[in-house]
Enzyme design. Structure first.
Site, PDB file in Angstrom:
ATOM      1  N   GLN A 191      31.586  46.125 -58.515  1.00  0.00           N
ATOM      2  CA  GLN A 191      32.914  45.277 -57.734  1.00  0.00           C
ATOM      3  C   GLN A 191      34.581  45.239 -57.900  1.00  0.00           C
ATOM      4  O   GLN A 191      34.641  44.414 -58.818  1.00  0.00           O
ATOM      5  CB  GLN A 191      32.580  44.433 -55.973  1.00  0.00           C
ATOM      6  CG  GLN A 191      33.720  44.821 -55.076  1.00  0.00           C
ATOM      7  CD  GLN A 191      33.672  43.499 -54.422  1.00  0.00           C
ATOM      8  OE1 GLN A 191      32.140  42.621 -53.614  1.00  0.00           O
ATOM      9  NE2 GLN A 191      34.556  42.742 -53.375  1.00  0.00           N
ATOM     10  N   HIS A 219      34.442  46.604 -49.372  1.00  0.00           N
ATOM     11  CA  HIS A 219      35.095  47.574 -48.721  1.00  0.00           C
ATOM     12  C   HIS A 219      34.301  48.619 -48.748  1.00  0.00           C
ATOM     13  O   HIS A 219      33.038  48.344 -49.510  1.00  0.00           O
ATOM     14  CB  HIS A 219      36.381  48.576 -49.894  1.00  0.00           C
ATOM     15  CG  HIS A 219      36.091  47.944 -50.960  1.00  0.00           C
ATOM     16  ND1 HIS A 219      36.425  47.231 -51.629  1.00  0.00           N
ATOM     17  CD2 HIS A 219      35.543  48.851 -51.696  1.00  0.00           C
ATOM     18  CE1 HIS A 219      36.657  46.710 -52.283  1.00  0.00           C
ATOM     19  NE2 HIS A 219      35.261  47.991 -52.974  1.00  0.00           N
ATOM     20  N   HIS A 231      32.889  52.591 -49.142  1.00  0.00           N
ATOM     21  CA  HIS A 231      33.419  54.323 -49.458  1.00  0.00           C
ATOM     22  C   HIS A 231      32.663  54.928 -48.931  1.00  0.00           C
ATOM     23  O   HIS A 231      31.315  54.914 -48.654  1.00  0.00           O
ATOM     24  CB  HIS A 231      32.971  54.058 -50.826  1.00  0.00           C
ATOM     25  CG  HIS A 231      33.509  53.894 -51.993  1.00  0.00           C
ATOM     26  ND1 HIS A 231      34.786  54.029 -53.176  1.00  0.00           N
ATOM     27  CD2 HIS A 231      33.058  51.573 -52.817  1.00  0.00           C
ATOM     28  CE1 HIS A 231      35.348  52.848 -53.593  1.00  0.00           C
ATOM     29  NE2 HIS A 231      33.996  51.514 -53.565  1.00  0.00           N
TER      30      HIS A 231
END
Ligand code: 5GP
Length: 123
Positions: free
Chosen positions: A98, A104, A106
């Site tokens: 990360q 987040h 993807h």
């Protein structure tokens, strides 16, 4: 760990940096990755200050959790990778690779994404 409000996605959320927005709702934002690895490479993030999946699981409301999962599916459909397939990845911490300390996901697709991870013997 303390959330760093100067991370790049926090700055995007505050409007201090631009992004190519795909969609959003009250709790989550989807935008194009700046360095796409596949023809479809979107990022889906919560709007709240969560560094990782661990913080999100512990602290997010049910509405925030639901929003993020629904936006992931919506982005996959809007990008038309729902039929051909896609991969969702949330790199977490140093071993997970990360780089940006704001949770987040993807969304990768538009071609064969390849093996899930390399074996150590592959170099
Ligand atoms: P990680 O390695 O943390 O899982 O992924 C971070 C991702 O954020 C990378 O794919 C990188 O290309 C993307 N990224 C980094 N900075 C920016 C930015 O300023 N804008 C956008 N749209 N993506 C970014």
């Amino acid at each position: 760990m303390t959330y760093d409000p100067q991370n790049v996605f926090a700055r995007i959320l505050r409007g201090e940096l631009p992004c190519r927005k795909l969609d959003e709702d009250q709790h989550s934002l989807a935008f194009e990755d700046i360095h796409p690895l596949t023809p479809t490479h979107a990022l889906v993030i919560p709007k709240g200050p969560y560094e990782s999946l661990l913080d999100f699981a512990d602290q997010a409301s049910d509405a925030e959790l639901a929003s993020l999962v629904r936006l992931l599916a919506k982005v996959a459909r809007d990008k038309q990778v729902d039929r051909t397939g896609f991969r969702v990845i949330a790199n977490t911490g140093s071993d997970g690779g990360q780089d940006v300390p704001h949770l987040h996901f993807h969304v990768l697709g538009g071609r064969r994404v390849g093996p899930m991870v390399k074996r150590p013997s592959d170099g």
